[in-house]
Design a protein around this motif. Structure first.
Motif, PDB file in Angstrom:
ATOM      1  N   LYS A 260       0.831  -1.210   0.000  1.00  0.00           N
ATOM      2  CA  LYS A 260       0.000   0.000   0.000  1.00  0.00           C
ATOM      3  C   LYS A 260       0.861   1.255   0.000  1.00  0.00           C
ATOM      4  O   LYS A 260       0.560   2.242  -0.690  1.00  0.00           O
ATOM      5  CB  LYS A 260      -0.919  -0.003   1.223  1.00  0.00           C
ATOM      6  CG  LYS A 260      -1.966  -1.104   1.224  1.00  0.00           C
ATOM      7  CD  LYS A 260      -2.759  -1.081   2.521  1.00  0.00           C
ATOM      8  CE  LYS A 260      -3.752  -2.241   2.585  1.00  0.00           C
ATOM      9  NZ  LYS A 260      -4.486  -2.266   3.887  1.00  0.00           N
ATOM     10  N   ARG A 264       1.680   4.566  -2.965  1.00  0.00           N
ATOM     11  CA  ARG A 264       1.474   5.991  -2.674  1.00  0.00           C
ATOM     12  C   ARG A 264       2.748   6.818  -2.816  1.00  0.00           C
ATOM     13  O   ARG A 264       2.691   7.987  -3.184  1.00  0.00           O
ATOM     14  CB  ARG A 264       0.920   6.170  -1.259  1.00  0.00           C
ATOM     15  CG  ARG A 264      -0.434   5.525  -1.013  1.00  0.00           C
ATOM     16  CD  ARG A 264      -1.068   6.075   0.268  1.00  0.00           C
ATOM     17  NE  ARG A 264      -0.145   6.040   1.388  1.00  0.00           N
ATOM     18  CZ  ARG A 264      -0.058   5.037   2.260  1.00  0.00           C
ATOM     19  NH1 ARG A 264      -0.827   3.960   2.113  1.00  0.00           N
ATOM     20  NH2 ARG A 264       0.794   5.091   3.265  1.00  0.00           N
ATOM     21  N   ARG A 265       3.889   6.216  -2.489  1.00  0.00           N
ATOM     22  CA  ARG A 265       5.129   7.000  -2.493  1.00  0.00           C
ATOM     23  C   ARG A 265       6.327   6.111  -2.790  1.00  0.00           C
ATOM     24  O   ARG A 265       6.272   4.890  -2.674  1.00  0.00           O
ATOM     25  CB  ARG A 265       5.309   7.725  -1.162  1.00  0.00           C
ATOM     26  CG  ARG A 265       5.317   6.829   0.052  1.00  0.00           C
ATOM     27  CD  ARG A 265       5.089   7.626   1.324  1.00  0.00           C
ATOM     28  NE  ARG A 265       5.984   8.765   1.417  1.00  0.00           N
ATOM     29  CZ  ARG A 265       5.962   9.644   2.404  1.00  0.00           C
ATOM     30  NH1 ARG A 265       5.055   9.529   3.370  1.00  0.00           N
ATOM     31  NH2 ARG A 265       6.805  10.656   2.439  1.00  0.00           N
TER      32      ARG A 265
END
Length: 492
Positions: A260, A264-265
């Motif tokens: 996850k 996102r990054r």
């Protein structure tokens, strides 16, 4: 004529004949303090050596040696027929209170400011109790110390002294040590290395620090499991990285949470102890290992594999390290002999791709020119002649017996207040106490009774508070384990 004020200043000096520092050096220190504090002015004449000797009731030759010492340092000047003076090259100083200026004052506080940060506050405690359920250390009584001594002595007495002692050598470690470690890792852990894939370090912590210095930039994201090893986490913070903790369950690092984050990054590195997670000792399940490797290939992050106790697995053969399946060069593997041999000997290694090792060696020079090649070579001898392998086989049986004995004690004597799983390997049992047990108070009371245990503070996080500590069994005899549990039972 000598000033009576100056004589009065000298008469207040206190010299200690019992001190290990020579009297003439004590006197020179005292005179230097008087000069620095402005009580002896630039160009001021000192009393004669005869007068100083009489005032302090010491030998005149001692005074002459003290004066000569300060002349050589440039604080005093001597002129034939005129006497000894404070050097004219010293600036005028305002006198300070003599009462607060001892002759030999150790500096407690620097005159400059320190950039103190919370993560640098790492208090360490060395227990002195008779009994100890420690963080999971080996028993030094079982270590092949005589063999190590012999191997070390061989390094000192064999030929080639100039190349051993007369010059610097390779910053990544001696050729002999790297070759031995490479062969050892290939044989025991399924790695595919040559000596060019190995770098010698002074233990795991130095390896982590070196990686952070060489490969982590400010703002980089580093992910590790919670609870984890705070020493590693402090290195991430010190490198100005963004540290993100993800959960650890009974099957190890929850890799789904990492996935996850990756979506996102950008993640730069994942720190993991897959064999026995620190501190909970759980092993990373095979499906999660494979998924972690796949994520590293997909998202391009480094896997730092801290394999601190691979050699100790009791129920079956341990799963091979992530580095054994490191097809794309994403894993940096770190191991040491601190857990298997002794924490006192700082011997470890990093295994990685050749270009990574070369880069790390260049950075390592800034910190430590080359490490201890003599000790490394001695350990390499013990690996090559099979001493280490025989030692590990012998201690594995001993530690397994101690594990079983200790776990039986915990269950029979403390089963109503603790919860634990019998570890597959390692040297410690992750033990969770009833919430009503204050571990800080318990550790203090136990220490007063002669038993050292952790207070659990290092395992607490804002998102994790399971009231657990590591209880090491490997360094204790069965008799010591019995007495240790008796102490705990009497306190809980």
């Amino acid at each position: 004529m000598d000033s009576p004020i100056v004589k009065g200043v000298f008469s207040r000096m206190k010299l200690n004949p019992e001190d290990t520092r020579a009297i003439y050096l004590q006197l020179s220190d005292g005179i230097l303090t008087l000069i620095k504090n402005g009580h002896l002015k630039t160009g001021q004449r000192l009393p004669s050596t005869r007068d100083v000797a009489s005032l302090l009731k010491i030998n005149r030759i001692t005074v002459a040696k003290a004066f000569e010492e300060l002349q050589m340092q440039g604080w005093l000047e001597s002129f034939v027929g005129r006497g000894t003076f404070v050097s004219l090259h010293i600036p005028e100083l305002e006198p300070k209170n003599l009462q607060n200026t001892p002759i030999n004052k150790a500096q407690k506080t620097a005159g400059f400011t320190l950039n103190e940060k919370q993560h640098l506050s790492n208090p360490y405690f060395v227990p002195t109790t008779e009994f100890h359920l420690d963080d999971g250390y080996p028993d030094p009584k079982l270590a092949p110390l005589k063999e190590l001594y012999r191997a070390y002595r061989n390094q000192l007495t064999r030929g080639g002294l100039y190349h051993k002692f007369g010059s610097y050598s390779f910053p990544d470690g001696s050729e002999f040590y790297k070759e031995a470690i490479s062969h050892y890792l290939n044989e025991t852990r399924g790695l595919k290395t040559t000596q060019k894939n190995i770098l010698s370090v002074r233990g795991t912590l130095m390896g982590i620090n070196l990686i952070c210095t060489a490969l982590i930039n400010p703002g980089d994201v580093v992910v590790s499991g919670i609870p984890g090893w705070q020493r590693s986490e402090h290195n991430f913070v010190h490198a100005k990285a963004k540290h993100i903790g993800i959960p650890v369950d009974e099957h190890g690092l929850v890799v789904d949470e990492l996935k996850k984050i990756c979506k996102r990054r950008k993640v730069r590195m994942v720190y993991v102890t897959p064999h026995h997670h620190y501190p909970t000792t759980v092993s990373l399940r095979i499906d999660r290992r494979l998924e972690l490797l796949q994520l590293a290939n997909e998202y391009g992050f480094i896997i730092f594999e801290d394999d601190y106790d691979f050699d100790f697995h009791y129920n079956r053969r341990p799963l091979l390290p992530l580095a054994s399946a490191n097809e794309n060069g994403m894993v940096i593997y770190c191991g040491s002999f601190s857990k298997s041999f002794s924490p006192a000997f700082r011997m470890g290694y990093l295994a990685a791709s050749e270009n990574v090792i070369k880069h790390l060696a260049n950075v390592r020079v800034l910190l430590d020119r080359q490490g201890d090649h003599i000790l490394d070579n001695a350990m390499a001898e013990l690996i090559n002649d099979g001493t280490i392998q025989r030692y590990l086989r012998r201690t594995l049986t001993v530690y397994e017996e101690r594990r079983d004995y200790f776990c039986n004690l915990l269950q029979s004597e403390l089963g109503n207040v603790v919860n634990f799983s019998i570890p597959d390997g390692g040297m410690t049992v992750w033990t969770e106490f009833d919430k009503s047990t204050n571990l800080i108070k318990l550790s203090r009371k136990a220490y007063n009774k002669g038993l050292y245990i952790s207070d659990g503070i290092v395992h607490q996080y804002p998102t994790y508070n399971n009231n657990g500590i590591r209880l090491g069994f490997a360094s204790c005899s069965t008799n010591d384990l019995t007495k240790s549990v008796e102490i705990l039972k009497g306190l809980v």
